[in-house]
Structures are given as C-alpha cells and as structure tokens.
Design an enzyme around this catalytic site. Structure first.
Site, PDB file in Angstrom:
ATOM      1  CE  LYS A  60      -3.878  -2.451   1.897  1.00 11.49           C
ATOM      2  NZ  LYS A  60      -4.622  -2.952   3.044  1.00 11.49           N
ATOM      3  CD  GLN A  96      -3.716  -4.693   6.160  1.00  5.42           C
ATOM      4  OE1 GLN A  96      -3.540  -3.741   5.413  1.00  5.42           O
ATOM      5  NE2 GLN A  96      -4.378  -5.773   5.770  1.00  5.42           N
ATOM      6  CG  ASP A 138     -10.041  -0.553   4.176  1.00  3.31           C
ATOM      7  OD1 ASP A 138      -9.637  -0.854   3.029  1.00  3.31           O
ATOM      8  OD2 ASP A 138      -9.464  -0.900   5.228  1.00  3.31           O
TER       9      ASP A 138
END
Ligand code: NAD
Length: 284
Positions: free
Chosen positions: A52, A96, A119
C-alpha cells in the site's frame, strides 16, 4: 477458451489515473495523504501494508505509517484514530485487518470518520452503498466491478450470482452489481442447489475462501467469472475459488489467481484516497 482478464494491467491503468489526479491536486498545493495503521507483526499484513505504501509513492499520495506493537491497547489505538480524524492533512485512514484479538475491530472501524474511511467499511458508507449513493466503496468489490466493466462487459440485465455473503466482499459486491442494473442472487453456506443457481449466471463472482469451489459443471458456456478467492496451499502456492483450468474452457472472460482481483484492491484504495481528498477540499 476464455479471455483472461488482466488484473495487473487494469490495476496499473487505475493507479495511473490516480497519479494524474494527484498531479492535478498538487497544482492546487494539495497532496492527498493516507495513514496506514498496522497493529502487531502478522507477516501477511506487513506485506499488504508495504504494498500500500509503495502504491502511494507511485501515485504521488503521501503515506503516514503507524506500526504498533501487538500489545497496543484498544484505547491507545482509538486515541491514534481520533488524532488522525482531527488531522486536516490526513485524508484517509486505513487500519489493517485483522487486529489482535483483544481489540474490538468493529469499535475501531466505527471510530474512523466516514469521510476518511477509504476502505469503505464504515456502516455509514455501507448504508450509502446500499442506496446507490456511495463515493467511498469497499475496495475489493469495487475492483470486481471495474474488472467487468473495463473488459467491455455490460452488467445491465445480466443474471449475476455472488457466492459468499461476507461484509467485506459478498454483500457489497452484490449491492454494486445491483446498482449496475444486474439481477443479483447471493449464495452462501446454507444455500440449496448452488450448482443450479450458478449455472444460471451470466456473471459469477466467487468469494468463498474454498480452493477450486466453482467447478466446470457449475457454470454455463460464455459466463464471465470473477474469482476473489485467495487460498494459500501447503506449497505456499495461491489458488482461487474457481477451478481455473476447467472453468476457463467454458467462460467468455475469467480472472486468474494471482493477477486478477488481487492487484485491484490496492488500486481502488488509491482511487478512494483521491476521492476522499477531493471531497475534503470541496473539489468536484
Ligand atoms: P469469509 O470467510 O468472510 O466469507 C466466505 C463466504 O463464503 C461466507 O459468506 C460463507 O457463507 C460462504 N461459504 C462458505 N462455505 C460455503 C459453501 N460450502 N458454499 C457456499 N458458500 C459458502 O471470506 P471473505 O472475506 O468474503 O473472502 C472470500 C475469499 O476472498 C477468501 O479466499 C479471501 O482470502 C479472498 N479475499 C480476497 C481479497 C482480494 O483482495 N482479492 C480481499 C478479500 C478477500
């Protein structure tokens, strides 16, 4: 024989588009910024986080990295999120998953401001998705839609079958297909006659987490197959949820594993960072 949908190439296109948008923003002295928070030392998560950060660098998105020890308390993590929520220069926050067991994942995801939820997991954004108004869409499901559309397949009126009903893949991908005017059926572990339902699919999305679950006799000629599954075998080799070798003989389009949906998730994350940054700066 099916045409293979090249997720690597399509994800590169999307990252190039994000890079162009970031360059446009920099002309206005705006640098999009993503905060990535990792708790603990799960090796797979470390790889995802590294990728990422690399993608951010490529696109011209600033990344802030928070690597916290596995014994970080829930309260400490929530304090960090509050700080990032308040930071005007930080446009996106990504925590995460999975988190260590002593931390309530739901509580953490709820704490992220919806406008920074790149997200697309916050219930507010999930709600917008369900009424067809989302701007921050869950990355993997949105990536599936891009793969279909950029392959020139029109979803309108098609029978779309999703196998899997998880909150992060199955349900949101079903809602996105519906927004694209597909006729959607969702199958799950309690569904009867999955084979019969799948055989009716013009577009089939597999998000089950069982290697080679979708077999040749479960699909019809010409089906478009998107394989979300990532299953790591004892030999460390990745296998999808679809028996690629045999299903590809009947499909018109199919994604491989690896190199299909996988690379799309990060590309869509980059896109979401740009969307979040523009919205926070009142740019159309
Ligand atoms: P999950 O375990 O949360 O959900 C799996 C779903 O499959 C459940 O809804 C369950 O009802 C259904 N299911 C299980 N057994 C079944 C059966 N026998 N018949 C029919 N349905 C059954 O998994 P998930 O998080 O949705 O992930 C699914 C797969 O996608 C996994 O392999 C995961 O690794 C992969 N994944 C990939 C990406 C990516 O970036 N490409 C992102 C997320 C998940």
């Amino acid at each position: 024989m099916a045409e293979i949908i090249d997720g690597k190439a399509i994800s590169s296109q999307i990252k190039e588009e994000a890079k162009l948008e970031a360059a446009e923003l920099s002309k206005k002295n705006i640098t999009p910024c993503l905060a990535v928070v990792l708790v603990g030392d799960d090796p797979a998560s470390q790889v995802y986080v590294r990728n990422k950060k690399k993608a951010c660098e490529f696109c011209g998105i600033r990344s802030l990295s928070y690597e916290l020890s596995a014994d970080t308390s829930e309260a400490e993590l929530l304090t960090l999120i509050d700080k990032l929520n308040a930071d005007k220069d930080c446009n996106g926050i990504l925590v995460q998953l999975p988190l260590p067991k002593h931390i309530d994942e739901n509580k953490v995801l709820l704490r992220i401001l919806p406008e920074k939820d790149v997200d697309g997991f916050h219930p507010y954004n999930v709600g917008l998705l369900s009424i067809g108004k989302a701007s921050l869409k869950a990355c993997t499901p949105a990536g599936c839609i891009e793969l279909i559309k950029r392959s020139g397949v029109d979803i309108t009126g098609k029978n779309c079958v999703v196998v899997g009903r998880s909150n992060i893949v199955g349900k949101p991908v079903g809602m996105l297909l519906l927004s694209e005017n597909g006729t959607v059926t969702t199958c799950h572990s309690k569904t009867r006659d999955i084979g019969g339902i799948c055989r009716n699919a013009d577009i089939l999305i597999a998000a089950v987490g069982i290697p080679k679950f979708i077999k040749e006799d479960m699909v019809k000629e010409g089906v478009v197959v998107i394989d979300v599954g990532i299953n790591r075998g004892a030999d460390n080799k990745l296998t999808g949820d679809v028996d690629f070798e045999n299903v590809s003989k009947k499909a018109s389009y199919i994604t491989p594993v690896p190199g299909g949906v996988g690379p799309m998730t990060i590309a869509m994350l980059m896109k979401n960072c740009i969307i979040a940054c523009k919205a926070q700066n009142n740019i159309e």
